[in-house]
Design an enzyme around this catalytic site. Sequence first.
Site, PDB file in Angstrom:
ATOM      1  NE  ARG A 236      -4.210  -1.576   0.067  1.00 35.09           N
ATOM      2  CZ  ARG A 236      -4.285  -2.623  -0.736  1.00 35.09           C
ATOM      3  NH1 ARG A 236      -3.268  -2.885  -1.565  1.00 35.09           N
ATOM      4  NH2 ARG A 236      -5.348  -3.405  -0.749  1.00 35.09           N
ATOM      5  CD  GLU A 265      -2.442   3.113  -5.991  1.00 34.45           C
ATOM      6  OE1 GLU A 265      -1.352   2.624  -5.720  1.00 34.45           O
ATOM      7  OE2 GLU A 265      -3.508   2.443  -6.008  1.00 34.45           O
ATOM      8  CG  HIS A 284      -2.231  -0.919  -7.547  1.00 35.98           C
ATOM      9  ND1 HIS A 284      -2.718  -0.157  -6.517  1.00 35.98           N
ATOM     10  CD2 HIS A 284      -2.344  -2.214  -7.130  1.00 35.98           C
ATOM     11  CE1 HIS A 284      -3.107  -0.940  -5.526  1.00 35.98           C
ATOM     12  NE2 HIS A 284      -2.890  -2.196  -5.882  1.00 35.98           N
TER      13      HIS A 284
END
Length: 317
Positions: A236, A265, A284
């Site tokens: 994270r 994000e 990601h």
Amino acid sequence: MKAVLLEADAVNPGDLSWNPITSLVETRIYNNTTEENKYEHIGDADIVFVNKIKIDDEVFVKCPNIRYIGVCATGYNVIDTEAARRYGVTVTNVPAYSTESVAQLTWGLILESVCHIKLHNDSVHRGDWINSDNFCYWLEPVTELAGKTIGVFGYGNIGRRVCEIAKAFHMNVLVHTAHPEKYDKEQINFVGINTLLSESDIISLHCPLTNETEGIINKKNIDQMKDGVIIINVSRGGLVVESDLAEALSNGKVAGAGVDVVAVEPMREDNPLLQAPNITITPHIAWASLEARKRLVDVVADNLKAFLEGRRENVVS
């Protein structure tokens, strides 16, 4: 019952079938949903499938038909589970579907940091090898992993798999986890955080984002690390104080980093990591292999089927 899938493109841009879910319940599918239009998209749905859209008390008030939320991910911090319990809403997640894929990208980032593959590939394509006086050259030192120490922060499914691969590279493995007593039969060297920070050549983050772990990679902790440490984050973004990591990369305290996640994000253009040297950033994607996403859809469907049949499967609320 009516279902709505809020962020289809985030899981399935068109290379998978939604049939495992749509065969169970009438489902309205949206390619994308924002915080602004989520109430309109949810509407009168009883079942909501979500990835990163926040579901909190206000959502339950404005969309009172909700009875079930299927999180299309392992992490479910976007859901106010306390509020869900108050409103009698069942929340499920999908554990362990992406273990192999995330561990794979972890090692991709590590190998890029120690072998500088892209740097040398770009150099060859510029013609540097063609024009070289020697049969080989290197632009940055290439580092052997054998004998180095990797510190793994977190020992869930992914952390455990990263440790297994580290042993195949003949590395020394240190692990910090909140509850090492759960693993007392495993051949793992569990250590305190200060030991992990000070003795590791590579630090790889595989822990959830909590009040205790938020900003764990910060200037104070970086100062405890070895000069030339490598930091990897596929967990994270909030685990890292990004300005502190960028500074440490710029002054050479941290030799390299690889991150698949950032604090906000999609990434903002003012993120300090974008201007930092010696860092590889991916958008990601660690979880996003075709195989992992297919497992994800299948488990989301299995969770829904269990709910419809009155059973509890992967319930987190």
